[in-house]
Design a protein around this motif. Structure first.
Motif, short mmCIF file in Angstrom:
data_model
loop_
_atom_site.label_atom_id
_atom_site.label_comp_id
_atom_site.label_asym_id
_atom_site.label_seq_id
_atom_site.Cartn_x
_atom_site.Cartn_y
_atom_site.Cartn_z
N ASN A 59 0.90 -1.20 -0.15
CA ASN A 59 0.13 0.06 0.03
C ASN A 59 1.04 1.17 -0.19
N ILE A 60 1.06 1.95 -1.05
CA ILE A 60 1.67 3.23 -1.26
C ILE A 60 0.68 4.17 -1.20
N ILE A 61 0.83 4.95 0.05
CA ILE A 61 -0.25 6.15 0.37
C ILE A 61 0.28 7.34 0.93
N GLY A 62 0.22 8.35 -0.09
CA GLY A 62 0.98 9.39 0.47
C GLY A 62 -0.28 10.44 1.22
N ILE A 63 0.32 11.35 2.15
CA ILE A 63 -0.45 12.15 3.06
C ILE A 63 -0.40 13.75 2.88
N ARG A 64 -1.18 14.28 2.46
CA ARG A 64 -0.91 15.83 2.13
C ARG A 64 -1.28 16.59 3.31
N ASN A 65 -0.25 17.41 3.57
CA ASN A 65 -0.31 18.22 4.92
C ASN A 65 -1.37 19.25 4.95
N SER A 66 -2.54 18.72 5.62
CA SER A 66 -3.85 19.77 5.62
C SER A 66 -3.43 20.81 6.50
N ASP A 67 -2.42 21.08 7.27
CA ASP A 67 -2.30 22.14 8.06
C ASP A 67 -1.74 23.48 7.40
N THR A 68 -1.17 23.29 6.37
CA THR A 68 -0.34 24.30 5.44
C THR A 68 -1.78 25.21 4.87
N GLU A 69 -2.87 24.52 4.82
CA GLU A 69 -4.16 25.32 4.05
C GLU A 69 -3.86 25.78 2.69
N GLY A 70 -3.07 24.89 1.97
CA GLY A 70 -2.75 25.13 0.65
C GLY A 70 -1.69 26.20 0.33
N LYS A 71 -1.06 26.45 1.42
CA LYS A 71 0.21 27.54 1.16
C LYS A 71 1.30 26.89 0.42
N VAL A 72 1.84 27.31 -0.69
CA VAL A 72 2.76 26.88 -0.97
C VAL A 72 4.22 27.27 -0.28
N THR A 73 4.46 26.17 0.61
CA THR A 73 5.55 26.51 1.67
C THR A 73 6.90 25.86 0.75
N ASN A 74 6.97 25.36 -0.30
CA ASN A 74 8.40 24.92 -0.87
C ASN A 74 9.26 23.85 0.13
N LYS A 75 8.52 23.34 1.01
CA LYS A 75 9.11 22.32 1.91
C LYS A 75 8.61 20.87 1.81
N PHE A 76 9.36 19.95 2.46
CA PHE A 76 8.82 18.41 2.19
C PHE A 76 7.95 18.20 3.47
N ASP A 77 6.87 18.77 3.48
CA ASP A 77 6.08 18.64 4.74
C ASP A 77 4.87 17.78 4.64
N ASP A 78 5.12 16.89 3.63
CA ASP A 78 3.92 16.00 3.50
C ASP A 78 4.57 14.35 3.95
N THR A 79 4.00 13.50 3.74
CA THR A 79 4.21 12.17 4.18
C THR A 79 3.90 11.14 2.94
N MET A 80 5.04 10.19 2.99
CA MET A 80 4.90 9.05 1.95
C MET A 80 4.73 7.98 3.06
N THR A 81 3.91 7.01 3.11
CA THR A 81 3.91 5.64 3.58
C THR A 81 3.69 4.42 2.71
N ILE A 82 4.31 3.49 2.96
CA ILE A 82 4.37 2.13 2.55
C ILE A 82 3.98 0.95 3.94
N SER A 83 2.87 0.35 3.15
CA SER A 83 2.64 -0.59 4.29
C SER A 83 2.24 -1.93 3.72
#
Length: 203
Positions: free
Chosen positions: A28-52
């Motif tokens: 299971n390859i599941i990406g998680i977009r960080n909702s806390d940024t409220e859509g702002k372009v942060t230009n940082k690696f602030d999301d999460t990739m998971t594999i289970s």
């Protein structure tokens, strides 16, 4: 770890998506977009990739890596397709969407092979616009790949690493992720599903 495997599974189930539970690297390859940024372009690696997945002994394994599921500010300001706008992957489950192949003809990654849906953002306002009226479906090279090529190093800023791709920041993390996928390919063939959810989906 930010999340548990059980939290990820519950979020995927709640969306009505498929969570794979067979033995022997049915990943299971599941990406998680960080909702806390409220859509702002942060230009940082602030999301999460998971594999289970369950290993060959039926034991569950779960890994997560810092990543981006969004394009960097370079491509948001100067989209590859100026008339259409920069591609931002829409959350969803994309069954059989990727396969192991070269990224940009240079190194092994997971390349898009079936349609995905993206939002097209072209107003350059520093915010990702998740506007349903701008969606675009097709094969756009929305790949899953690494940032820095240097062993032991981690990229800090997205910059040009992503024009819509899902990109893992750490080189070491990337190789761990890719090795799992290569093992899975030997069992299940060269076809991988990718699921993108938002952190607000996880309870």
């Amino acid at each position: 770890m930010k999340y548990s495997r059980e939290q990820i599974k519950a979020a995927v189930d709640s969306k009505g998506y498929k969570y794979f539970e067979n033995d022997n690297y049915d990943v299971n390859i599941i990406g998680i977009r960080n909702s806390d940024t409220e859509g702002k372009v942060t230009n940082k690696f602030d999301d999460t990739m998971t594999i289970s997945f369950r290993d060959e002994n039926g034991e569950w394994k779960y890994m997560e890596y810092n990543c981006t599921t969004d394009p960097g500010d370079d491509w948001m300001e100067n989209p590859m397709s100026p008339n259409k706008g920069c591609a931002v992957l829409k959350p969803g489950q994309y069954r059989g969407s990727h396969k192991i192949r070269l990224h940009g003809g240079k190194y092994t990654a997971l390349g898009q092979k079936k349609d995905v849906t993206v939002y097209r953002d072209r107003n350059k306002d520093g915010t990702y616009n998740f506007d349903e009226s701008t969606t675009d479906t097709g094969v756009f090279g929305i790949n899953i790949h690494r940032a820095t090529s240097k062993a032991g190093k981690t990229s800090t800023y997205i910059d040009k690493w992503s024009a819509g791709c899902q990109v893992i920041a750490s080189n070491d993390d990337w190789h761990e992720f890719l090795n799992i996928c290569q093992t899975a390919r030997e069992v299940w063939g060269n076809s991988f599903s990718y699921t993108l959810i938002e952190s607000k989906d996880i309870v």
